[in-house]
Write a protein that holds these residues in place. Structure first.
Motif, PDB file in Angstrom:
ATOM      1  N   ILE A  14       3.333  -8.977  -1.166  1.00  0.00           N
ATOM      2  CA  ILE A  14       2.258  -8.212  -1.794  1.00  0.00           C
ATOM      3  C   ILE A  14       2.100  -8.596  -3.258  1.00  0.00           C
ATOM      4  O   ILE A  14       0.993  -8.840  -3.743  1.00  0.00           O
ATOM      5  N   VAL A  18      -1.194 -10.130  -5.213  1.00  0.00           N
ATOM      6  CA  VAL A  18      -1.798  -9.513  -6.396  1.00  0.00           C
ATOM      7  C   VAL A  18      -1.944 -10.554  -7.504  1.00  0.00           C
ATOM      8  O   VAL A  18      -2.991 -10.661  -8.155  1.00  0.00           O
ATOM      9  N   CYS A  77       5.039  -3.519  -7.559  1.00  0.00           N
ATOM     10  CA  CYS A  77       4.981  -3.930  -6.154  1.00  0.00           C
ATOM     11  C   CYS A  77       6.376  -4.015  -5.534  1.00  0.00           C
ATOM     12  O   CYS A  77       6.541  -4.580  -4.453  1.00  0.00           O
ATOM     13  N   ASP A 101       0.553   1.106  -9.059  1.00  0.00           N
ATOM     14  CA  ASP A 101       1.533   0.741  -8.036  1.00  0.00           C
ATOM     15  C   ASP A 101       0.883   0.659  -6.662  1.00  0.00           C
ATOM     16  O   ASP A 101      -0.241   1.127  -6.460  1.00  0.00           O
ATOM     17  N   VAL A 102       1.601   0.042  -5.728  1.00  0.00           N
ATOM     18  CA  VAL A 102       1.107  -0.103  -4.354  1.00  0.00           C
ATOM     19  C   VAL A 102       1.941   0.759  -3.408  1.00  0.00           C
ATOM     20  O   VAL A 102       2.131   0.416  -2.245  1.00  0.00           O
ATOM     21  N   ASP A 104       3.376   3.625  -0.878  1.00  0.00           N
ATOM     22  CA  ASP A 104       2.797   4.038   0.401  1.00  0.00           C
ATOM     23  C   ASP A 104       3.596   5.156   1.057  1.00  0.00           C
ATOM     24  O   ASP A 104       3.499   5.355   2.264  1.00  0.00           O
ATOM     25  N   ASN A 129      -0.628   4.527  -5.310  1.00  0.00           N
ATOM     26  CA  ASN A 129      -1.129   4.352  -3.933  1.00  0.00           C
ATOM     27  C   ASN A 129      -2.326   3.406  -3.846  1.00  0.00           C
ATOM     28  O   ASN A 129      -3.346   3.736  -3.242  1.00  0.00           O
ATOM     29  N   THR A 130      -2.242   2.223  -4.406  1.00  0.00           N
ATOM     30  CA  THR A 130      -3.403   1.326  -4.394  1.00  0.00           C
ATOM     31  C   THR A 130      -3.268   0.183  -3.390  1.00  0.00           C
ATOM     32  O   THR A 130      -4.036  -0.774  -3.442  1.00  0.00           O
ATOM     33  N   GLY A 131      -2.312   0.290  -2.475  1.00  0.00           N
ATOM     34  CA  GLY A 131      -2.148  -0.765  -1.478  1.00  0.00           C
ATOM     35  C   GLY A 131      -3.195  -0.669  -0.374  1.00  0.00           C
ATOM     36  O   GLY A 131      -4.201   0.029  -0.490  1.00  0.00           O
ATOM     37  N   GLY A 135      -4.247   3.311  -0.153  1.00  0.00           N
ATOM     38  CA  GLY A 135      -5.210   3.023  -1.210  1.00  0.00           C
ATOM     39  C   GLY A 135      -6.584   2.626  -0.713  1.00  0.00           C
ATOM     40  O   GLY A 135      -7.567   3.360  -0.848  1.00  0.00           O
TER      41      GLY A 135
END
Length: 226
Positions: A14, A18, A77, A101-102, A104, A129-131, A135
């Protein structure tokens, strides 16, 4: 002067994705942090002169603080987030560095939300929560719901098996999510659900077609406000 971006876990699947997007769509200079120098240097090679590798363990608070203090933006990440604390976010707030951040997992999301007031006071933009999920999936749901007079139900199913390239962290996150029951919002109430239960067949677009899906715990119903 180009923005300085620190990507924690930047040598993983991931994090490296990015970095690739930042390389393509921005002029940012990136610090790719991780514990595997060989992987990190491969990522940096693809970033040409705009990337450098930093060997860093999140347990090294002094090194972490120094790296964060030199950045304009930190992108976290380094999962799995099941057992992560908010140390990175707190250091970002202390040094007025923007954060993303990603994550979850609901437990981490709740911890991040608890930092909302201090982030606002410090003038720090912090987004959790941007994964892919929750996200992007939440954004897709909101876009669709806003086009309806009323949404009666929301159903999210994912087909990811065979997509290729999953790293160790992705696999760890998957298996951690299968260990314990979780809370899900069903028919207007929170209910305890056993992971990998209630198999349902969904018709996905090619190449997946008809594929079995199961319950999996995510943070979809916890709105990130930090």
């Amino acid at each position: 002067m180009s923005a300085q971006v620190l990507i924690l876990g930047g040598s993983g699947r991931i994090g490296s994705s990015v970095a690739a997007d930042l390389f393509t769509f921005t002029s940012a200079e990136m610090v790719i942090s991780g514990r595997n120098a060989a992987l990190g240097k491969k990522v940096c090679d693809r970033l040409e002169s705009r990337g450098r590798f930093l060997s860093l363990d999140l347990s090294d608070r002094k090194g972490l603080t120094q790296a964060i203090s030199q950045a304009d933006l930190v992108i976290h990440c380094a999962g799995p987030f099941h057992y992560r604390d908010t140390q990175v976010l707190e250091i970002c707030i202390q040094h007025s560095v923007n954060y993303l951040d990603v994550s979850d997992h609901p437990s981490f999301t709740r911890k991040a939300i608890s930092c909302a007031a201090s982030a606002e006071t410090a003038g720090v933009t912090a987004i959790s929560n941007t994964g892919i999920f929750p996200g992007i999936s939440n954004s897709m749901v909101r876009q669709d719901v806003e086009q309806l007079d009323e949404a009666e139900a929301i159903h999210l199913s994912y087909a990811v098996a065979g997509s290729g390239g999953a790293g160790v962290t992705v696999m760890r996150t998957t298996f951690l999510g299968l260990q314990k029951p979780f809370q899900a919002w069903i028919d207007g109430a929170w209910k305890t659900v056993k992971p990998y239960s209630d198999r349902e067949t969904i018709e996905f677009p090619n190449p997946y077609g008809r594929t079995g899906v199961y319950w999996s715990g995510q943070s979809h119903l916890i709105e990130p406000r930090v």
